[in-house]
Design an enzyme around this catalytic site. Structure first.
Site, PDB file in Angstrom:
ATOM      1  N   GLY A 143      23.236  -2.576   5.953  1.00 46.34           N
ATOM      2  CA  GLY A 143      24.500  -3.050   5.382  1.00 46.34           C
ATOM      3  C   GLY A 143      24.653  -2.589   3.944  1.00 46.34           C
ATOM      4  O   GLY A 143      25.713  -2.105   3.529  1.00 46.34           O
ATOM      5  N   ASP A 195      10.016  -6.628  -3.234  1.00 46.99           N
ATOM      6  CA  ASP A 195       8.877  -7.134  -2.459  1.00 46.99           C
ATOM      7  C   ASP A 195       8.858  -8.651  -2.583  1.00 46.99           C
ATOM      8  O   ASP A 195       9.148  -9.186  -3.664  1.00 46.99           O
ATOM      9  CB  ASP A 195       7.564  -6.552  -3.015  1.00 46.99           C
ATOM     10  CG  ASP A 195       6.481  -6.449  -1.962  1.00 46.99           C
ATOM     11  OD1 ASP A 195       6.107  -7.499  -1.416  1.00 46.99           O
ATOM     12  OD2 ASP A 195       6.024  -5.326  -1.683  1.00 46.99           O
ATOM     13  N   ASN A 196       8.507  -9.342  -1.494  1.00 45.76           N
ATOM     14  CA  ASN A 196       8.350 -10.806  -1.607  1.00 45.76           C
ATOM     15  C   ASN A 196       6.893 -11.181  -1.874  1.00 45.76           C
ATOM     16  O   ASN A 196       6.563 -12.353  -1.996  1.00 45.76           O
ATOM     17  CB  ASN A 196       8.874 -11.528  -0.355  1.00 45.76           C
ATOM     18  CG  ASN A 196       8.071 -11.188   0.883  1.00 45.76           C
ATOM     19  OD1 ASN A 196       7.116 -10.427   0.824  1.00 45.76           O
ATOM     20  ND2 ASN A 196       8.447 -11.770   2.012  1.00 45.76           N
ATOM     21  N   PHE A 209       0.836  -1.208   0.000  1.00 47.67           N
ATOM     22  CA  PHE A 209       0.000   0.000   0.000  1.00 47.67           C
ATOM     23  C   PHE A 209       0.870   1.259   0.000  1.00 47.67           C
ATOM     24  O   PHE A 209       0.881   2.037  -0.960  1.00 47.67           O
ATOM     25  CB  PHE A 209      -0.943  -0.076   1.211  1.00 47.67           C
ATOM     26  CG  PHE A 209      -1.620   1.197   1.587  1.00 47.67           C
ATOM     27  CD1 PHE A 209      -2.238   1.990   0.628  1.00 47.67           C
ATOM     28  CD2 PHE A 209      -1.671   1.600   2.930  1.00 47.67           C
ATOM     29  CE1 PHE A 209      -2.884   3.170   0.986  1.00 47.67           C
ATOM     30  CE2 PHE A 209      -2.318   2.770   3.294  1.00 47.67           C
ATOM     31  CZ  PHE A 209      -2.914   3.562   2.320  1.00 47.67           C
ATOM     32  N   SER A 242       6.942  -4.792   5.345  1.00 44.33           N
ATOM     33  CA  SER A 242       6.460  -5.362   6.616  1.00 44.33           C
ATOM     34  C   SER A 242       4.961  -5.608   6.518  1.00 44.33           C
ATOM     35  O   SER A 242       4.238  -4.776   5.956  1.00 44.33           O
ATOM     36  CB  SER A 242       6.695  -4.407   7.798  1.00 44.33           C
ATOM     37  OG  SER A 242       6.179  -5.001   8.987  1.00 44.33           O
ATOM     38  N   TYR A 281       5.027  -7.071  15.986  1.00 48.38           N
ATOM     39  CA  TYR A 281       5.141  -5.885  15.132  1.00 48.38           C
ATOM     40  C   TYR A 281       5.784  -4.741  15.915  1.00 48.38           C
ATOM     41  O   TYR A 281       6.761  -4.137  15.475  1.00 48.38           O
ATOM     42  CB  TYR A 281       3.753  -5.488  14.661  1.00 48.38           C
ATOM     43  CG  TYR A 281       3.705  -4.317  13.710  1.00 48.38           C
ATOM     44  CD1 TYR A 281       4.249  -4.408  12.432  1.00 48.38           C
ATOM     45  CD2 TYR A 281       3.081  -3.124  14.071  1.00 48.38           C
ATOM     46  CE1 TYR A 281       4.171  -3.342  11.540  1.00 48.38           C
ATOM     47  CE2 TYR A 281       3.001  -2.054  13.188  1.00 48.38           C
ATOM     48  CZ  TYR A 281       3.542  -2.166  11.930  1.00 48.38           C
ATOM     49  OH  TYR A 281       3.471  -1.104  11.047  1.00 48.38           O
ATOM     50  N   THR A 302      -3.052   5.311   8.388  1.00 49.63           N
ATOM     51  CA  THR A 302      -3.101   5.930   7.065  1.00 49.63           C
ATOM     52  C   THR A 302      -4.057   5.133   6.187  1.00 49.63           C
ATOM     53  O   THR A 302      -4.162   3.918   6.338  1.00 49.63           O
ATOM     54  CB  THR A 302      -1.696   5.947   6.454  1.00 49.63           C
ATOM     55  OG1 THR A 302      -0.834   6.697   7.330  1.00 49.63           O
ATOM     56  CG2 THR A 302      -1.669   6.603   5.079  1.00 49.63           C
ATOM     57  N   ALA A 327      10.395   2.956   7.861  1.00 45.15           N
ATOM     58  CA  ALA A 327       8.997   3.124   8.252  1.00 45.15           C
ATOM     59  C   ALA A 327       8.831   2.582   9.651  1.00 45.15           C
ATOM     60  O   ALA A 327       8.826   1.379   9.867  1.00 45.15           O
ATOM     61  CB  ALA A 327       8.099   2.364   7.283  1.00 45.15           C
ATOM     62  N   VAL A 346      13.467  -9.320   1.643  1.00 46.33           N
ATOM     63  CA  VAL A 346      14.518  -8.445   2.163  1.00 46.33           C
ATOM     64  C   VAL A 346      15.170  -9.027   3.436  1.00 46.33           C
ATOM     65  O   VAL A 346      16.265  -8.599   3.827  1.00 46.33           O
ATOM     66  CB  VAL A 346      13.937  -7.023   2.386  1.00 46.33           C
ATOM     67  CG1 VAL A 346      12.947  -7.005   3.533  1.00 46.33           C
ATOM     68  CG2 VAL A 346      15.020  -6.000   2.613  1.00 46.33           C
TER      69      VAL A 346
END
Ligand code: UDP
Length: 326
Positions: free
Chosen positions: A103, A32-33, A12, A76, A146, A176, A115, A58
């Site tokens: 890294g 993105d996975n 999003f 996430s 989280y 949001t 974020a 990631v």
């Protein structure tokens, strides 16, 4: 041309950031996975020569050829339903994932923006929440995976900043909303609009007296963009300070959608914060930022988006995504 890597680029917020950086003339690499992201959010960008997509997790070693000016870590899961379904991945992307980003940033000499979230304040005892408040978080509750991942993410980012001198930025994002939210992610806005469109009653959790403050996505992206280009390394709240109870919010959705259904009460989830409102004094002073889009305006755009989705999506199982258990 400046080059930016956006992790969670198909999600999003990530996809709206991709749009913004493309608009600003950047070369954008989205990663993105696709556990919670969706390629449909960025498919309009694939034809552009200055856009690339890496289907990659990631949390595993990241390799990106060429130079990078900026890295935005937005990968996430981000809704309470997701944390319950994929708690380990939530912890990994906020710990191993950010470690990989930091890294990579060192190697590329890039600036990193992460974020973070109002969830670092937990169920806050201070209201509204200024950046100096340390929070009231239950580490072993359902939201702990989280909240603590995001708190760790802030800590490691700050450590790279102080120890390695890396340029870092931390945005604490409050609730949001906008187009491209997942209809089935369990968040209150897609839940209410989905229910209204299917002719179901709207499920208010608890007695609906808990509050949230909803920010339209374009306002959020503007704040993030300004923060990235600023020289401020401490956390900054970005959100809309106009606060509303969930019950009032449900009533607004009923009015907006014209549904003849009503609000029904359901049990309140564990550790659901009672109140939330960003103190945006810092964002105003440091970034000259404040939200511009009213809830009325933003909700209308978002409702039009949900109405335009194919009907089968509206009726798809509440949560039907495949995800790896690893
Ligand atoms: N909520 C609700 N009905 C729903 C989904 C959520 O009343 O169908 C409530 C939820 O309990 C919370 C608020 O709406 O108090 C915002 O929930 P959301 O999951 O959107 O975000 P968060 O709790 O992380 O702010």
């Amino acid at each position: 041309m400046k080059r930016v890597l956006i992790t969670g680029g198909a999600g999003f917020l990530g996809s709206h950031l991709c749009d913004r950086f493309i608009k600003e003339g950047y070369h954008v690499i989205a990663m993105d996975n696709l556990i919670t992201g969706d390629l449909r959010n960025i498919e309009h960008l694939f034809k552009l020569p200055n856009f690339e997509f890496y289907h990659h997790d990631v949390s595993k070693f990241i390799h990106v050829p060429g130079e990078l000016d900026y890295i935005l870590h937005f990968a996430s899961p981000a809704s309470p339903i997701d944390y319950l379904k994929i708690p380990i991945q939530t912890l990994k992307v906020g710990s191993l994932g950010i470690h990989n980003c930091l890294g990579l940033a060192r190697v590329k000499n890039a600036r990193v923006l992460i974020a973070s979230t109002s969830e670092v304040y937990g169920d806050p005892n201070v209201h509204p929440q200024p950046e100096e408040y340390w929070g009231n978080v239950n580490p072993v509750g359902p939201r702990g995976v989280y909240d603590e991942a995001k708190r760790f993410q802030e800590a490691i980012t700050m450590a790279y900043h102080t120890y390695h001198g890396l340029e870092t930025r931390i945005v604490r994002i409050f609730n949001t909303y906008g187009p491209r939210m997942r209809l089935n992610d369990g968040r209150v806005l897609p839940a209410f609009i989905g229910q209204a469109l299917r002719g179901e009653d709207l499920t208010v959790f608890g007695d609906g007296s808990q509050t949230r403050s909803f920010c339209y996505v374009d306002d959020l992206v503007e704040g993030i963009y300004r923060l990235l280009l600023s020289d401020y390394a401490q956390p900054v709240n970005i959100g809309n300070p106009v606060e509303i109870t969930i019950k009032q919010f449900g009533e607004e959705i009923i009015k907006l959608t014209g549904t003849s259904q009503k609000l029904i009460l359901k049990p309140l989830p564990v550790d659901d914060p009672k109140q939330r409102q960003p103190d945006i004094t810092k964002a105003k002073a440091i970034l000259g930022w404040e939200p511009k889009v009213s809830r009325e305006e933003g909700l209308k755009i978002t409702y039009d988006y949900f109405k335009s989705l194919p009907e089968e999506e509206l009726y798809a199982a509440a949560y039907n995504r495949e995800f790896s258990k690893k």
